[in-house]
Enzyme design. Sequence first.
Site, short mmCIF file in Angstrom:
data_model
loop_
_atom_site.label_atom_id
_atom_site.label_comp_id
_atom_site.label_asym_id
_atom_site.label_seq_id
_atom_site.Cartn_x
_atom_site.Cartn_y
_atom_site.Cartn_z
CB CYS A 91 -0.69 19.01 4.29
SG CYS A 91 -1.06 19.79 2.35
CB CYS A 118 -1.07 -0.26 1.24
SG CYS A 118 -1.67 1.48 1.36
CG ASP A 178 -3.80 25.43 5.34
OD1 ASP A 178 -3.70 24.80 4.58
OD2 ASP A 178 -5.54 24.52 6.20
#
Length: 450
Positions: free
Chosen positions: A405, A77, A378
């Site tokens: 992120c 994965c 953001d």
Amino acid sequence: MRRNDIVRITIDSLGSDAQGVGRYNGHVVFVPGALPGEDIDALIVKPMKGYAFGKLLKNHTTSPERVTPPCPAHGRCGGCSCQHMTYEASLRFKQDQVQNCLSRIGGITLPVPLPVAMETPWRYRNKTTMPVTMRDGQPVAGFFARRSHRVVPVEDCLLSDEGSNQAVRTVLAWMQQYNVPAYNEETHTGLVRHVMVRNNHIDERMVVLITARQEVPKQTQLVDALRAQVPGLVSVCHSVQDNPDNVILGDTYRTLWGLPRLAQNICGISCTLSPLSFFQVNTPQAENLYRLALEMAAPTPQDLVADLYSGAGTITLLLAQHARHAVGIEASPDATKDALDNAMRNGIANVRFINDLAERALPQLVKEGFRPDIVVLDPPRKGADASVLHAIAQAAPRRIVYISCNPATQARDAKILTELSYQATACQPVDLFCQTADVENILLLEHRSE
């Protein structure tokens, strides 16, 4: 080096995806699953000019930070890149990633602390989205293998709670029983593309079926099965994504049963989320993230604040509670509607939400005289558009709080802002994506005149 060569190397460091990095005859070799300090044999699977990708065959020495991954799909994965190392080692890796991006890409010298850690870094996701495919005539769901669109079946994702995993299994059983086919990306045939499950702070769940066409056969049977087998179910929705691209959700959705939105509470803000709204996937760590961002922004009752890429308005509403007025800018109409509803729900009136692209709305607002004292942004992983950064600099807020992120694009954008009269003065990573190679970082930039 050639394909299928076996080379013996020592791992020096970790790459951006937490893969081991070693060198052989002057060539860099990336080996997923290898850790710094380990002496290994690697099979060369993809030689390139000056570097190569390898597969870990054998450990001659083993790092003391190596642990046995609890997930049976680890290594196949593409989701959890850090399960084979201690949690503390993953935090140091993420600290280094932020530090390296800021210095190498942004030209910023700034001490980077360890990411804010999670007490229990498992079963934390409030949203799980799994692609669905057919395997030997059976529908399966899971996650894409690394750098591919090959689905690795996962029955029990250890980052999702059991109720969310059960919801996916229920959809697969419904598909199997009624011969509902999964979508095929190559032939553009079939129906079910993804299953998305959202859960909230009181263990309620929303299940979203994402298909390639509008018609859902045996819809009543699907809803009945989900209601019978999924704990806390309050909503079943359907979204159509009929474009042959990698976008998961369609532009709209409909409610098949229950509520059209899922209630959520974060930092004392009560909100509702549609299937299309952005919300951080780790609620406890998102609360830490937002509190830290609020501390860095430090708004006063006299301040005008702007929140760019504002989503469902959570940060905007938190800022508004401490400022004179807050303005949120968000491209998604559905998320903007959620934000307006959330402001009313919480009785917060000193806010305005603008449904538009930040790169279009902000330059126009600044041209009209908009001068926020504080800007919070953001953006998505690709970072902010250059026009947004220049409009921010033209507005000249005293503080910019940049949440991201993706430390690489954050550093790239921060470099532009430092060339436009700003200085990076503080940062704090937060481990929002435990067990993965991703990290959230808050960067504070202050105007040099301050």
